[in-house]
Design a protein around this motif. Structure first.
Motif: not given
Length: 163
Positions: A96-98, A119-125
């Motif tokens: 996520x930090x990327x 999971x990164x795709x579904x992240x709020x960020x």
């Protein structure tokens, strides 16, 4: 799951890739430690030792087609060689930090593709251009449909033969 692994020389790659028969390519001779993994029919993920980058990138340009996507976790390899590709190119994002740095790069390079871990795709960020994103690895048909309906470029799955 990968169906087939095969030892092969660099000169053999072109015809096998175009036939979409090879899923993992282990290159022999001086490049035997190099792995080029073909996911989906034409997404090529590179894992390169530093001393092999130039040679492999030069060889890749011999068989890439415009619709191919060459990607790597080593963003420097992709970004410093992007002018050599006669295909699309992308970076792999699995943390996520990327996302912040990826967004900044996307503002400077509108042709860059993003291979995004599910999971990164579904992240709020998550805030990357969806039409430049390929989400991996999604193995549920309903989830694949839902992700595709968001406007992403594509999805990588292990169950393509069951869809």
């Amino acid at each position: 799951p990968l169906r087939r692994q095969r030892q092969m020389c660099i000169r053999d790659r072109n015809s096998d890739l175009k036939k979409n028969k090879v899923r993992d390519l282990f290159l022999t001779a001086s490049l035997k430690e190099l792995l080029i993994k073909v996911v989906s029919p034409r997404i090529i993920m590179l894992s390169l030792p530093a001393d092999k980058v130039d040679k492999v990138i030069n060889e890749l340009t011999n068989f890439l087609e415009p619709e191919d996507i060459v990607s790597s976790f080593d963003w420097g390899t992709i970004l410093s060689n992007r002018e050599k590709f006669n295909s699309r190119y992308g970076i792999l994002i699995d943390e996520e930090n990327q996302l912040f740095e990826s967004k900044a790069i996307s503002n400077l390079d509108d042709t860059l593709m993003f291979m995004i871990q599910k999971d990164i795709f579904h992240s709020r960020k998550f805030d990357l251009p969806k039409d430049k994103c390929v989400v991996w690895t999604v193995n549920d048909k309903d989830e694949i449909d839902n992700i595709l309906n968001t406007g992403v470029y594509g999805v990588v799955t292990d169950i393509g033969d069951k869809l």
